[in-house]
Design an enzyme around this catalytic site. Structure first.
Site, PDB file in Angstrom:
ATOM      1  N   GLY A 218       0.826  -1.204   0.000  1.00  0.00           N
ATOM      2  CA  GLY A 218       0.000   0.000   0.000  1.00  0.00           C
ATOM      3  C   GLY A 218       0.858   1.251   0.000  1.00  0.00           C
ATOM      4  CB  SER A 219       0.049   4.662   1.089  1.00  0.00           C
ATOM      5  OG  SER A 219      -1.091   4.760   0.250  1.00  0.00           O
ATOM      6  CB  VAL A 220       4.534   1.865   3.602  1.00  0.00           C
ATOM      7  CG1 VAL A 220       3.724   2.080   4.870  1.00  0.00           C
ATOM      8  CG2 VAL A 220       4.364   0.458   3.076  1.00  0.00           C
ATOM      9  CG  PHE A 221       6.070   0.874  -3.054  1.00  0.00           C
ATOM     10  CD1 PHE A 221       7.127   0.005  -2.872  1.00  0.00           C
ATOM     11  CD2 PHE A 221       5.915   1.471  -4.299  1.00  0.00           C
ATOM     12  CE1 PHE A 221       8.018  -0.273  -3.911  1.00  0.00           C
ATOM     13  CE2 PHE A 221       6.789   1.201  -5.344  1.00  0.00           C
ATOM     14  CZ  PHE A 221       7.846   0.325  -5.147  1.00  0.00           C
ATOM     15  CE  LYS A 222       0.104   6.636  -2.103  1.00  0.00           C
ATOM     16  NZ  LYS A 222      -1.088   7.233  -1.484  1.00  0.00           N
TER      17      LYS A 222
END
Length: 484
Positions: A218-222
């Site tokens: 999810g958004s931790v990959f951002k």
């Protein structure tokens, strides 16, 4: 000699030759494999007649051998039960050494490691009873306890690292199990315990922190996507991105929405604010602009795809190959086929906090013999550089904004600057999302980096979000180390 007798003699000679070759092969080429088979009773009895090395956290043994009155001489004991189950693993007369360090460091714990040849030779010459090597771990019991209590009855994992060295400060996977149930000498009871664990749908024997099924981040990959953007030289913290309420994915009729349903900052947002507010449409557009190769290359610099050993084997994290534009957009926000372990997410946070340097994670600080002499000591090893010092500083400022004004406010610690990133990862229609949070603190001089994943939203279910569910767990683990 007539022909029938000659043929019979030849057959007998061939049989003796075959027997000789077979016994030679077994003795010299397959002996080790046969000896190491988990079900080899003679080998296991020999192992149990020797004191196995302890596994130590601080000055406390979390795995040790205790004398018995039966034929085994020693029985393995785990004084803290399930708290360290995925760190220690189990040592069972029925099932052998499995999971954790009991398996990965088995030859050290038994004293049979080839590196101990001269030590074993000394035991023979002096008549000293051979014993295993003690493992002193990097685990901080305060961090381990905070992670254990934070997860509670929820499924998921917590990993904490020292960003400067790669030392693992906490390694928790839930559900856990009690290794004592597998270490007993009553084979019937052990087999029943094994069956219960095998039948448990929660799969308590799987170490979710480093192995098993990897997760969509999810958004931790951002943070990885933002790193690729900054490293490209085409973007800065203040670069403005389009952040509409919905983004039509090219070549499809599918719209990608923002989590809140509306546009980000009126439809145009800086890179810093896009990370703080976790703006899906801005990062999806950024991913398509950067391209698949840029995302893969940047992820690889953080350790994706690497085969790591801590010394337990770590399942490699991955970014998919051959992506089209819609897949690039989804991958940039940690969806599509991006898959990670919690350890890898902790490594990303640690690298940002360590001025861009990625350190080899390790679990064993040093090994000692029963005479307390140090056998070996782990030296921190740099795996490579994920980003430049300037990019790491920029990412730190951006991740600090996530905690001060964005989706990670529940990770705040009074008097301490915290850098973090939340994530809410979809993983199947109709299923609650996984809740993520990664962080490090203090932001200006990190002592700890943490990754938390709570499966299926934990107790929050479909209402879960990383900043709501996982950020408080990360906060408590960080506080345990920096503000005990």
């Amino acid at each position: 000699m007539n022909n029938p007798i000659r043929r019979l003699a030849l057959v007998i000679a061939l049989m003796f030759t075959s027997l000789l070759l077979a016994s030679t092969w077994i003795q010299f080429f397959t002996a080790d494999d046969l000896r190491d088979k988990p079900g080899n009773r003679r080998t296991l009895l020999a192992t149990y007649s020797r004191e196995r090395g302890q596994i130590l956290v601080g000055n406390q043994a979390v795995a040790r051998s205790e004398k018995t009155d039966d034929e085994f001489v020693y029985q393995r004991s785990y004084p803290q039960g399930s708290t360290y189950s995925h760190v220690t693993g189990y040592h069972s007369f029925v099932y052998g050494a499995g999971g954790g360090l009991e398996s990965a460091a088995d030859k050290l714990l038994t004293g049979d490691d080839p590196r101990l040849f001269f030590r074993r030779l000394g035991d023979v010459l002096t008549g000293r009873q051979p014993s295993g090597i003690n493992l002193e771990l990097t685990i901080d019991p305060r961090a381990q306890k905070a992670a254990e209590e934070g997860l509670g009855d929820q499924r998921g994992a917590v990993v904490a690292l020292d960003p400067r060295t790669g030392a693992i400060l906490a390694l928790v996977s839930h559900p856990e199990y009690d290794p004592n149930a597998l270490a007993g000498h009553d084979s019937s009871e052990v087999q029943q315990a094994w069956k219960r664990l095998g039948d448990d749908p929660g799969r308590p024997l799987v170490d979710r922190a480093i192995a098993g099924d990897t997760y969509p981040p999810g958004s931790v990959f951002k943070v990885v996507t933002a790193a690729a953007a900054l490293e490209s030289g085409r973007y800065s913290e203040q670069s403005r991105l389009a952040g509409p309420a919905r983004l039509r994915l090219p070549q499809t009729t599918i719209d990608l929405p923002n989590a809140g349903g509306g546009p980000c900052d009126g439809g145009t947002v800086t890179l810093t604010r896009a990370l703080a507010k976790s703006c899906n449409t801005a990062f999806a557009g950024l991913g398509m602009d950067l391209g698949a190769q840029s995302l893969r290359d940047q992820a690889a610099k953080f350790g994706f795809g690497a085969s790591l050993s801590i010394p337990m084997a770590v399942t490699p994290s991955r970014v998919p190959e051959d992506m089209n534009e819609p897949q690039e957009a989804l991958s940039a926000i940690g969806q599509y086929d991006v898959r990670v372990t919690p350890l890898q997410v902790a490594m990303v946070a640690a690298a940002v906090g360590n001025e861009g340097k990625v350190m080899q994670p390790y679990l064993v600080r040093q090994t000692r013999g029963s005479d307390l002499a140090v056998v070996d000591q782990t030296r921190p090893t740099e795996l490579g550089r994920a980003v430049s010092t300037d990019t790491a500083a920029a990412l730190t400022r951006m991740m600090t904004a996530v905690v001060t004004e964005g989706t990670g406010t529940r990770a705040r610690i009074d008097g301490v600057r915290v850098a973090g990133k939340s994530g809410t990862a979809e993983h199947g229609e109709g299923r609650p999302p996984h809740a993520w949070f990664m962080s490090f603190a203090p932001a200006d001089d990190p002592k700890i980096a943490v990754a938390v994943v709570v499966e299926d939203g934990g107790n929050a279910g479909s209402e879960a979000a990383g900043g709501r569910v996982s950020a408080p767990i990360a906060r408590d683990v960080m506080k345990a180390v920096i503000a005990p």
